[in-house]
Design an enzyme around this catalytic site. Structure first.
Site, mmCIF file in Angstrom:
data_model
loop_
_atom_site.group_PDB
_atom_site.id
_atom_site.type_symbol
_atom_site.label_atom_id
_atom_site.label_comp_id
_atom_site.label_asym_id
_atom_site.label_seq_id
_atom_site.Cartn_x
_atom_site.Cartn_y
_atom_site.Cartn_z
ATOM 1 N N ALA A 150 -2.015 5.784 2.241
ATOM 2 C CA ALA A 150 -2.440 5.061 3.440
ATOM 3 C C ALA A 150 -2.517 5.984 4.653
ATOM 4 O O ALA A 150 -3.505 5.963 5.392
ATOM 5 C CB ALA A 150 -1.481 3.912 3.721
ATOM 6 N N VAL B 299 0.860 -1.187 0.000
ATOM 7 C CA VAL B 299 0.000 0.000 0.000
ATOM 8 C C VAL B 299 0.895 1.235 0.000
ATOM 9 O O VAL B 299 1.915 1.286 0.683
ATOM 10 C CB VAL B 299 -0.980 0.051 1.202
ATOM 11 C CG1 VAL B 299 -1.976 -1.087 1.145
ATOM 12 C CG2 VAL B 299 -0.265 0.044 2.529
ATOM 13 N N CYS B 300 0.494 2.222 -0.794
ATOM 14 C CA CYS B 300 1.259 3.466 -0.898
ATOM 15 C C CYS B 300 1.214 4.198 0.437
ATOM 16 O O CYS B 300 0.140 4.421 0.995
ATOM 17 C CB CYS B 300 0.667 4.350 -1.989
ATOM 18 S SG CYS B 300 1.291 6.037 -1.949
ATOM 19 N N VAL B 301 2.372 4.589 0.922
ATOM 20 C CA VAL B 301 2.446 5.199 2.258
ATOM 21 C C VAL B 301 1.671 6.511 2.325
ATOM 22 O O VAL B 301 0.932 6.740 3.282
ATOM 23 C CB VAL B 301 3.925 5.368 2.714
ATOM 24 C CG1 VAL B 301 4.724 6.273 1.786
ATOM 25 C CG2 VAL B 301 3.990 5.896 4.138
#
Lengths: 117, 130
Positions: free
Chosen positions: B82, B77-79
Site C-alpha cells: 500500500a 491491505v498489505c502495508v
C-alpha cells in the site's frame, strides 16, 4: 505445525511477484513451517550473479541467502525445468533440492496451504 | 468451512477483484465463514477512495466497501504494498507527510502476517489474480 508451500513461478524483476513472494515466505517462516518450490521462469529468480543496474530494479536475489537463517530449509526446484533453461544447480544463488515432476506432486500433497506467486 | 481470500489483481485492469467479490458473496451465501480478505500487490488499489470510474462501469471500491459493511468481513491491505502505491490511511499520510488520504476507511492497513495467518487458520485460502 501447519505446512505452507510457496510456489514461485514468475521471472524476477519483470513484475513484483517474485520479490513479494520472497517477502511472504520470509514472513511465513515466523508462523509456520514453510517450503519453497521454484518452477517455470520462477527458477530464474535463483540465478547467481544477477545484475539489475541496467533495469533500474532492486536486486533482491541476495536475500535468498537468509532463508536458511529463517529456518526455511526445504527449497525445491523443478529439475526438468531447470535443465530446460540450460541451467544447473551450480548456477543458483542458494542450495536447492532438485525434484522430478512426480516428486513435485508429493510436495504439493504435503502442503496444508499453497500460496502462489 | 472457513475460507480466506487473497486479491492480487488491480481493479479495472483485471477480472480478479470482481471474481473475488462474487466468490466472497457466494462463500457467505452458502453458510461458510469468511475469515478475511487480504489485498496484496496491485490488489491494494481496490481500496482507492479517489477512484472515479464512469457511471456505466462497476464501482469496484464502492462494492467492496458495501460488502464489508453488510458482512463485517475484515478487508486488509498489505502495508508494504500500500505504501509503495500511495494507498494511505490518515495515520500513514501523517507519518509520511502526504497531503491526502487515499484509502477507503472500509479497508485496514496491516502486515503480511495477516496473509500468513489466513493460510494457517483458514481451511481454504483462495487467491485471485497474479
Amino acid at each position: 505445525m501447519k505446512q505452507l508451500l510457496f510456489i514461485h513461478s514468475k521471472a524476477p524483476h519483470g513484475s513484483i511477484n517474485a520479490q513479494e513472494g520472497l517477502d511472504a515466505m520470509l514472513m511465513g517462516s515466523a508462523f509456520a513451517e514453510c517450503t519453497g518450490l521454484f518452477i517455470g521462469d520462477g527458477i530464474l529468480q535463483l540465478l547467481d550473479r544477477q545484475d539489475t543496474t541496467g533495469s533500474g530494479q532492486k536486486n533482491f536475489s541476495k536475500t535468498f541467502a537468509v532463508l536458511g537463517d529463517y529456518g526455511v530449509d526445504n527449497i525445491y526446484c523443478s529439475q526438468s525445468q531447470l535443465s530446460a533453461r540450460g541451467l544447473g544447480l551450480a548456477d543458483l544463488v542458494i542450495k536447492v533440492k532438485p525434484v522430478s515432476d512426480a516428486e513435485i506432486r508429493q510436495v504439493l500433497a504435503r502442503a496444508d496451504s499453497i500460496l502462489n506467486f | 468451512m472457513k475460507f480466506a481470500i487473497a486479491v492480487y489483481g488491480a481493479p479495472f485492469s483485471h477480472q480478479a477483484p470482481l471474481s473475488a467479490l462474487a466468490f466472497a458473496r457466494a462463500v457467505l451465501a452458502e453458510g461458510h465463514e469468511l475469515l478475511r480478505i487480504f489485498f496484496y500487490h496491485d490488489g491494494v488499489y481496490n481500496g482507492n477512495a479517489n477512484a472515479a470510474p464512469p457511471q456505466d462501469e462497476p464501482d469496484i471500491r464502492g462494492m467492496w466497501s458495501e460488502f464489508a459493511l453488510e458482512s463485517g468481513v475484515e478487508m486488509i491491505v498489505c502495508v508494504a504494498s500500500a505504501l509503495r502505491r500511495g494507498m494511505l490511511d490518515e495515520t500513514e499520510a501523517d507519518r509520511y507527510e502526504k497531503s491526502s488520504t487515499t484509502l477507503d476507511p472500509a479497508f485496514t492497513i496491516s502486515g503480511l502476517g495477516q496473509l500468513i495467518d489466513a493460510g494457517i487458520n483458514a481451511d481454504r485460502l483462495v487467491t485471485f489474480g497474479n
